[in-house]
Design an enzyme around this catalytic site. Structure first.
Site, mmCIF file in Angstrom:
data_model
loop_
_atom_site.group_PDB
_atom_site.id
_atom_site.type_symbol
_atom_site.label_atom_id
_atom_site.label_comp_id
_atom_site.label_asym_id
_atom_site.label_seq_id
_atom_site.Cartn_x
_atom_site.Cartn_y
_atom_site.Cartn_z
ATOM 1 N N HIS A 5 30.629 14.170 -0.115
ATOM 2 C CA HIS A 5 31.520 14.960 0.736
ATOM 3 C C HIS A 5 31.463 14.824 2.375
ATOM 4 O O HIS A 5 30.394 14.939 2.485
ATOM 5 C CB HIS A 5 32.625 15.761 0.325
ATOM 6 C CG HIS A 5 33.906 16.550 1.367
ATOM 7 N ND1 HIS A 5 33.608 17.419 2.626
ATOM 8 C CD2 HIS A 5 34.787 14.567 2.117
ATOM 9 C CE1 HIS A 5 34.756 16.747 3.206
ATOM 10 N NE2 HIS A 5 35.630 15.592 2.881
ATOM 11 N N GLU A 25 31.445 9.267 0.070
ATOM 12 C CA GLU A 25 32.829 9.035 0.713
ATOM 13 C C GLU A 25 32.431 9.601 2.599
ATOM 14 O O GLU A 25 31.566 10.246 2.657
ATOM 15 C CB GLU A 25 33.468 10.648 0.198
ATOM 16 C CG GLU A 25 35.438 10.466 1.635
ATOM 17 C CD GLU A 25 35.343 11.539 2.149
ATOM 18 O OE1 GLU A 25 36.544 11.881 2.367
ATOM 19 O OE2 GLU A 25 34.566 12.458 3.174
ATOM 20 N N HIS A 41 33.744 12.032 12.041
ATOM 21 C CA HIS A 41 34.889 13.281 10.645
ATOM 22 C C HIS A 41 35.785 14.299 12.109
ATOM 23 O O HIS A 41 36.314 13.746 12.415
ATOM 24 C CB HIS A 41 34.838 13.913 9.676
ATOM 25 C CG HIS A 41 36.361 14.823 9.153
ATOM 26 N ND1 HIS A 41 36.441 16.328 9.711
ATOM 27 C CD2 HIS A 41 36.179 14.548 8.773
ATOM 28 C CE1 HIS A 41 37.480 16.045 9.536
ATOM 29 N NE2 HIS A 41 37.091 15.926 7.970
#
Length: 273
Positions: A5, A25, A41
């Protein structure tokens, strides 16, 4: 598929694969003109993670290409799938098609090396908003107009907003998608979420007329929640700790039933046992 992740810096590719991930990801942010800009992010993000690692998108793609091109010194044979978590929330709905076109051109140039021995991983375009389904059609149009429609064989799709399964099916219909569908379900590791919708997605996957090929659950960091997800029949688990998932898969209850996917496992085919 053990899905690492929030892998947003090139150095993290090695880190997560070495811990046991065969998939990663990566977050993709867009500028105001719908160009993919950074792998980033930002705050807030999952508990226990640094939220601010980043690269320029095209530079990340070059690093990813090296990691997924046989013969390259950075090659990881087991890294077979990449999910791009497309942060389209910053865009107007009418920019979705442009975002898809620009994303396709970036990938074509920097990842697929214009179709000349580029990176070999399968790619999932993960879109948070059903209204942005034209990102898919734009992506396809761009690859076709650039003369590489065959690369769509390596591309799959996910709508990541935890929407009603019927609404997701409808969005795919509008986008003209009839396969290569991954269905995500989940929530940040800071919160708990039950498996009700996962079970609905698995039931759709296993029905004769479902639209889903694979189901993955995010973000799972603990052994018991890993077991619960495996018991529900998921195909992939997204995690901050790939080694935890790998450990559980080695337990006798799961060893006989699951194995780590390799490049020979087609991620667009529904598994029938």
């Amino acid at each position: 598929w053990i899905m690492g992740h929030m892998v947003n810096a090139i150095a993290q590719i090695d880190e997560f694969v070495n811990l046991g991930a065969n998939s990663i990801e990566t977050d993709v942010s867009f500028d105001s003109s719908a160009n993919p800009e950074y792998t980033y992010h930002g705050i807030p993000c999952d508990c226990g993670r640094t939220c601010t690692k980043w690269e320029h998108f095209n530079e990340f793609l070059k690093g990813l290409r090296k990691a997924t091109t046989p013969g390259d010194s950075k090659y990881h044979e087991k890294l077979v799938l990449v999910v791009f978590d497309l942060k389209t929330g910053s865009l107007y709905d009418n920019q979705a098609s442009d975002a898809g076109k620009k994303l396709a051109k970036s990938l074509l140039q920097n990842y697929w090396n214009n179709g000349n021995n580029g990176g070999g991983a399968y790619i999932v375009l993960s879109i948070p908003n059903l209204a942005h389904y034209k990102l898919i059609t734009g992506f396809k149009e761009a690859l076709t107009s650039e003369g590489h429609p065959e690369l769509m064989d390596k591309v799959g799709y996910d709508f990541s907003g935890n929407d009603d399964i019927g609404d997701v099916a409808n969005a795919y219909k509008k986008a003209g998608v009839t396969g290569h569908v991954w269905q995500s379900d989940g929530i940040t590791n800071c919160l708990l979420r039950g498996l009700d919708r996962v079970r609905k997605a698995v039931a759709n996957r296993d029905s004769s007329n479902g639209y889903i090929n694979k189901v993955y659950y995010w973000t799972v960091d603990k052994r018991q929640s890993t077991r619960d997800a495996l018991d529900a029949g998921v195909d992939g688990i997204m995690t901050n700790y790939p080694d935890v998932i790998a450990d559980v898969l080695n337990e006798s209850a799961y060893k006989a039933k699951f194995r780590i996917a390799s490049y020979d496992d087609n991620p667009w085919e529904t598994f029938k046992n």
